[in-house]
Design a protein around this motif. Structure first.
Motif, PDB file in Angstrom:
ATOM      1  N   MET A  82       0.845  -1.195   0.000  1.00 24.57           N
ATOM      2  CA  MET A  82       0.000   0.000   0.000  1.00 24.57           C
ATOM      3  C   MET A  82       0.877   1.240   0.000  1.00 24.57           C
ATOM      4  SD  MET A  82      -3.163  -1.057  -0.021  1.00 24.57           S
ATOM      5  CE  MET A  82      -4.074   0.419   0.430  1.00 24.57           C
ATOM      6  N   LEU A  83       0.646   2.126  -0.955  1.00 29.96           N
ATOM      7  CA  LEU A  83       1.402   3.369  -1.075  1.00 29.96           C
ATOM      8  C   LEU A  83       0.429   4.525  -1.165  1.00 29.96           C
ATOM      9  CD1 LEU A  83       3.873   2.113  -3.838  1.00 29.96           C
ATOM     10  CD2 LEU A  83       4.313   2.193  -1.371  1.00 29.96           C
ATOM     11  N   ASN A  84       0.495   5.432  -0.203  1.00 28.84           N
ATOM     12  CA  ASN A  84      -0.422   6.578  -0.162  1.00 28.84           C
ATOM     13  C   ASN A  84      -1.883   6.149  -0.300  1.00 28.84           C
ATOM     14  OD1 ASN A  84       1.499   8.519   0.325  1.00 28.84           O
ATOM     15  ND2 ASN A  84       1.793   9.019  -1.836  1.00 28.84           N
ATOM     16  N   GLY A  85      -2.232   5.032   0.368  1.00 25.82           N
ATOM     17  CA  GLY A  85      -3.621   4.604   0.433  1.00 25.82           C
ATOM     18  C   GLY A  85      -4.106   3.707  -0.684  1.00 25.82           C
ATOM     19  N   PHE A  86      -3.258   3.409  -1.681  1.00 26.14           N
ATOM     20  CA  PHE A  86      -3.669   2.556  -2.795  1.00 26.14           C
ATOM     21  C   PHE A  86      -2.662   1.432  -3.011  1.00 26.14           C
ATOM     22  CE2 PHE A  86      -5.495   6.762  -3.815  1.00 26.14           C
ATOM     23  CZ  PHE A  86      -6.834   6.420  -3.856  1.00 26.14           C
ATOM     24  N   ARG A  87      -3.145   0.311  -3.516  1.00 24.67           N
ATOM     25  CA  ARG A  87      -2.267  -0.822  -3.789  1.00 24.67           C
ATOM     26  C   ARG A  87      -1.297  -0.502  -4.915  1.00 24.67           C
ATOM     27  NH1 ARG A  87      -6.084  -5.503  -4.459  1.00 24.67           N
ATOM     28  NH2 ARG A  87      -5.048  -5.607  -6.444  1.00 24.67           N
ATOM     29  N   LEU A  88      -0.117  -1.102  -4.827  1.00 23.43           N
ATOM     30  CA  LEU A  88       0.917  -0.882  -5.833  1.00 23.43           C
ATOM     31  C   LEU A  88       0.414  -1.245  -7.227  1.00 23.43           C
ATOM     32  CD1 LEU A  88       3.805  -0.243  -6.714  1.00 23.43           C
ATOM     33  CD2 LEU A  88       4.455  -2.565  -6.009  1.00 23.43           C
ATOM     34  N   GLN A  93      -0.769   0.297 -12.782  1.00 22.40           N
ATOM     35  CA  GLN A  93      -1.668   0.385 -13.936  1.00 22.40           C
ATOM     36  C   GLN A  93      -1.833   1.838 -14.374  1.00 22.40           C
ATOM     37  OE1 GLN A  93      -5.255  -1.879 -13.375  1.00 22.40           O
ATOM     38  NE2 GLN A  93      -6.221  -1.050 -15.214  1.00 22.40           N
ATOM     39  N   ALA A  94      -1.955   2.745 -13.413  1.00 23.61           N
ATOM     40  CA  ALA A  94      -2.110   4.166 -13.744  1.00 23.61           C
ATOM     41  C   ALA A  94      -0.865   4.725 -14.400  1.00 23.61           C
ATOM     42  CB  ALA A  94      -2.431   4.959 -12.479  1.00 23.61           C
ATOM     43  N   PRO A 135      -2.922  15.860  -9.247  1.00 16.41           N
ATOM     44  CA  PRO A 135      -4.344  15.515  -9.102  1.00 16.41           C
ATOM     45  C   PRO A 135      -4.862  14.565 -10.177  1.00 16.41           C
ATOM     46  CG  PRO A 135      -4.001  17.861  -8.734  1.00 16.41           C
ATOM     47  CD  PRO A 135      -2.690  17.311  -9.224  1.00 16.41           C
ATOM     48  N   SER A 136      -4.350  14.698 -11.393  1.00 16.37           N
ATOM     49  CA  SER A 136      -4.804  13.825 -12.473  1.00 16.37           C
ATOM     50  C   SER A 136      -4.431  12.372 -12.199  1.00 16.37           C
ATOM     51  CB  SER A 136      -4.176  14.286 -13.798  1.00 16.37           C
ATOM     52  OG  SER A 136      -4.495  13.378 -14.827  1.00 16.37           O
ATOM     53  N   LEU A 137      -3.178  12.141 -11.786  1.00 19.47           N
ATOM     54  CA  LEU A 137      -2.731  10.781 -11.470  1.00 19.47           C
ATOM     55  C   LEU A 137      -3.494  10.231 -10.280  1.00 19.47           C
ATOM     56  CD1 LEU A 137      -0.860   8.349 -11.784  1.00 19.47           C
ATOM     57  CD2 LEU A 137       0.865   9.597 -10.451  1.00 19.47           C
ATOM     58  N   LEU A 138      -3.714  11.047  -9.275  1.00 10.49           N
ATOM     59  CA  LEU A 138      -4.429  10.604  -8.084  1.00 10.49           C
ATOM     60  C   LEU A 138      -5.855  10.190  -8.427  1.00 10.49           C
ATOM     61  CD1 LEU A 138      -3.739  10.255  -5.119  1.00 10.49           C
ATOM     62  CD2 LEU A 138      -4.663  12.537  -4.704  1.00 10.49           C
ATOM     63  N   GLY A 139      -6.515  10.969  -9.290  1.00  6.66           N
ATOM     64  CA  GLY A 139      -7.859  10.623  -9.718  1.00  6.66           C
ATOM     65  C   GLY A 139      -7.882   9.334 -10.523  1.00  6.66           C
ATOM     66  N   VAL A 141      -5.683   6.775 -10.359  1.00  8.45           N
ATOM     67  CA  VAL A 141      -5.413   5.596  -9.531  1.00  8.45           C
ATOM     68  C   VAL A 141      -6.603   5.286  -8.636  1.00  8.45           C
ATOM     69  CG1 VAL A 141      -4.293   6.686  -7.528  1.00  8.45           C
ATOM     70  CG2 VAL A 141      -3.589   4.418  -8.237  1.00  8.45           C
ATOM     71  N   ALA A 142      -7.328   6.307  -8.181  1.00  9.45           N
ATOM     72  CA  ALA A 142      -8.517   6.077  -7.365  1.00  9.45           C
ATOM     73  C   ALA A 142      -9.593   5.367  -8.180  1.00  9.45           C
ATOM     74  CB  ALA A 142      -9.046   7.403  -6.820  1.00  9.45           C
ATOM     75  N   GLU A 143      -9.729   5.749  -9.442  1.00 14.17           N
ATOM     76  CA  GLU A 143     -10.714   5.103 -10.321  1.00 14.17           C
ATOM     77  C   GLU A 143     -10.338   3.652 -10.570  1.00 14.17           C
ATOM     78  OE1 GLU A 143     -12.555   5.644 -14.822  1.00 14.17           O
ATOM     79  OE2 GLU A 143     -11.537   7.330 -13.846  1.00 14.17           O
ATOM     80  N   ILE A 144      -9.065   3.391 -10.814  1.00 16.59           N
ATOM     81  CA  ILE A 144      -8.589   2.020 -11.035  1.00 16.59           C
ATOM     82  C   ILE A 144      -8.791   1.183  -9.781  1.00 16.59           C
ATOM     83  CG2 ILE A 144      -6.509   0.625 -11.385  1.00 16.59           C
ATOM     84  CD1 ILE A 144      -5.538   2.926 -13.256  1.00 16.59           C
TER      85      ILE A 144
END
Length: 202
Positions: A82-88, A93-94, A135-139, A141-144
């Motif tokens: 887990m990195l910054n709240g999301f799986r590697l 993928q992002a 913000p674009s990358l964060l959005g 990765v959250a969608e993925i």
């Protein structure tokens, strides 16, 4: 003892697997420092353990000196970075990174080492983008991360249900509720009841 069809002639050794985690992960992630913890997972919660007292189901974790956590075990011998709240895997993928080995059913020290070696190599390469994502990358990765494949949702819901993480069960199974097997539908119904959602399952 493994309760899945492990494909092994003998059941996995929890002691060997825990020892592999304790020795392999700090070595592979040597660019960070962290603290290793081992716990046995039971109906009444988690109990601290070490490599000699670890029993199935168990969880090994190492929390690093940043927003990063590596864990292994649970009920399907799975690894999670887990990195910054999301799986590697979601970050990879992002970022169009290389595909990692399967993170589930790592029943041998060699399988743990294979996954952790690949994961550490990916982390060391992409961490600068993950550490301070735009913000674009964060959005993205959250969608993925929210779009898990069906089999992963079902597996993770089963694990979350066993851990009594009922809100997580609801989050995972609600998108699939129209096409759930009876056992999964019952999990969703019970999880909703536990979280105060009494909506019936179709």
């Amino acid at each position: 003892m493994c309760r899945h069809l492990c494909g092994l002639l003998t059941p996995p050794s929890e002691t060997e697997l825990a020892e592999a985690f304790v020795t392999t992960v700090p070595k592979r992630f040597e660019f960070w420092s962290g603290k290793v913890d081992l716990t046995n997972l039971g109906e009444d919660g988690s109990v601290g353990a070490d490599t000699t007292t670890v029993r199935y189901p168990f969880r090994c974790t190492i929390a690093f000196d940043r927003n990063a956590l590596v864990s292994y075990g649970d009920r399907d011998y799975s690894a999670t970075v887990m990195l910054n709240g999301f799986r590697l895997e979601a970050w990879g993928q992002a970022l169009a990174s290389e595909r990692l080995p399967d993170r589930r059913y790592l029943h041998t020290p060699d399988r743990i080492d294979e996954y952790m070696t690949a994961a550490a190599a990916t982390v060391s390469r992409v961490w600068p983008q993950i550490d301070n994502p735009n913000p674009s990358l964060l959005g993205q990765v959250a969608e993925i991360a929210g779009d898990l494949p069906r089999h992963e949702r079902l597996d993770e819901a089963q694990i979350a249900f066993a851990a009594k993480d009922y809100p997580r069960v609801v989050d995972l199974l609600t998108p699939l509720e129209a096409n759930l097997f009876r056992s999964d539908a019952k999990r969703l119904a019970k999880a909703r009841k536990k979280t105060g959602e009494h909506r019936s399952v179709a």
